[in-house]
Design an enzyme around this catalytic site. Structure first.
Site, mmCIF file in Angstrom:
data_model
loop_
_atom_site.group_PDB
_atom_site.id
_atom_site.type_symbol
_atom_site.label_atom_id
_atom_site.label_comp_id
_atom_site.label_asym_id
_atom_site.label_seq_id
_atom_site.Cartn_x
_atom_site.Cartn_y
_atom_site.Cartn_z
ATOM 1 C CG HIS A 105 -1.900 1.087 1.353
ATOM 2 N ND1 HIS A 105 -2.825 1.194 0.168
ATOM 3 C CD2 HIS A 105 -2.187 2.293 2.179
ATOM 4 C CE1 HIS A 105 -3.483 2.475 0.584
ATOM 5 N NE2 HIS A 105 -3.266 3.107 1.508
ATOM 6 C CD1 TRP A 106 2.145 2.443 -4.015
ATOM 7 C CD2 TRP A 106 3.902 3.654 -2.976
ATOM 8 N NE1 TRP A 106 3.491 2.040 -4.650
ATOM 9 C CE2 TRP A 106 4.152 2.648 -3.667
ATOM 10 C CE3 TRP A 106 4.633 4.310 -2.226
ATOM 11 C CZ2 TRP A 106 5.839 2.497 -4.030
ATOM 12 C CZ3 TRP A 106 5.968 4.138 -2.276
ATOM 13 C CH2 TRP A 106 6.538 3.120 -3.241
#
Length: 221
Positions: A105-106
């Site tokens: 996840h960013w």
């Protein structure tokens, strides 16, 4: 690396290969190389009129800040002149490896010096990188010359993705919007600008930009 994974674009410190560029065709998770390219393009080209005010850190630098020994940070961060920057953008990833790219996840953290705020933007529904961002804030503060006592960590409203792969695209879109807001007096609300449709359009815009820049690299015959 596949033998046919040729270089598409060599842009200053960013190198994009065919496998990187293909991710923009979707539906694919955006990798470190694409975010690094976009951040470098924003700083060097699109918002170069405000380059003295902005620092958009690459994912590799953010990863280094997160995992490196404290004594190694000074050497790496001093050349970035972070104490002179009004806005510092940090891509946040949950990858815990010291030697390879990855993660799931960013999200994005932005330091706003005038407010002494670390603003956290997450397109996911659970702010799952918040603990990682707080750790990065603690490690960055001395190199920003930010007040440890006065600095605030604020979770900001952020448009939410409706799939499991667009988090990196939201980081790119949010960063671009905030650069406009901070440096070009753009006063349209983030929540009104970044939508599922505009994020998909940005994939196509980035593809065109990359190939246009690549064409400019070609020698004139």
């Amino acid at each position: 690396m596949a033998e046919d994974d040729e270089i598409v674009l060599n842009f200053n410190d960013s190198l994009l290969r065919k496998s990187d560029v293909n991710l923009l065709g979707g539906p694919c998770w955006i990798n470190d190389n694409l975010i690094a390219f976009c951040f470098e393009y924003f700083e060097r080209e699109q918002f170069n009129h405000s380059a003295d005010r902005l620092a958009l850190l690459s994912p590799s630098i953010a990863q280094f800040i997160k995992l490196a020994a404290a004594e190694d940070l000074t050497v790496a961060l001093e050349p970035l002149n972070l104490p002179t920057k009004e806005y510092v953008f940090v891509p946040i990833n949950d990858n815990a490896s010291t030697n390879k790219a990855g993660g799931s996840h960013w999200s994005l953290m932005v330091f706003v010096r005038s407010k002494e705020e670390f603003r956290y933007y997450d397109s996911g529904s659970s702010n799952e990188n918040k603990a990682v961002a707080r750790n990065l804030m603690d490690r960055l503060q001395p190199y920003l010359q930010a007040s440890k006592r006065g600095s605030k960590f604020i979770v900001m409203d952020c448009p939410h993705q409706n799939n499991g792969y667009d988090c990196g695209m939201y980081v790119i879109c949010v960063a671009e919007h905030l650069c406009r807001e901070f440096c070009e007096c753009y006063n349209v609300q983030l929540m009104d600008v970044i939508t599922e449709t505009s994020v998909q359009q940005k994939r196509q815009q980035l593809l065109k930009l990359i190939f246009d820049l690549a064409d400019q690299e070609q020698p004139v015959s």
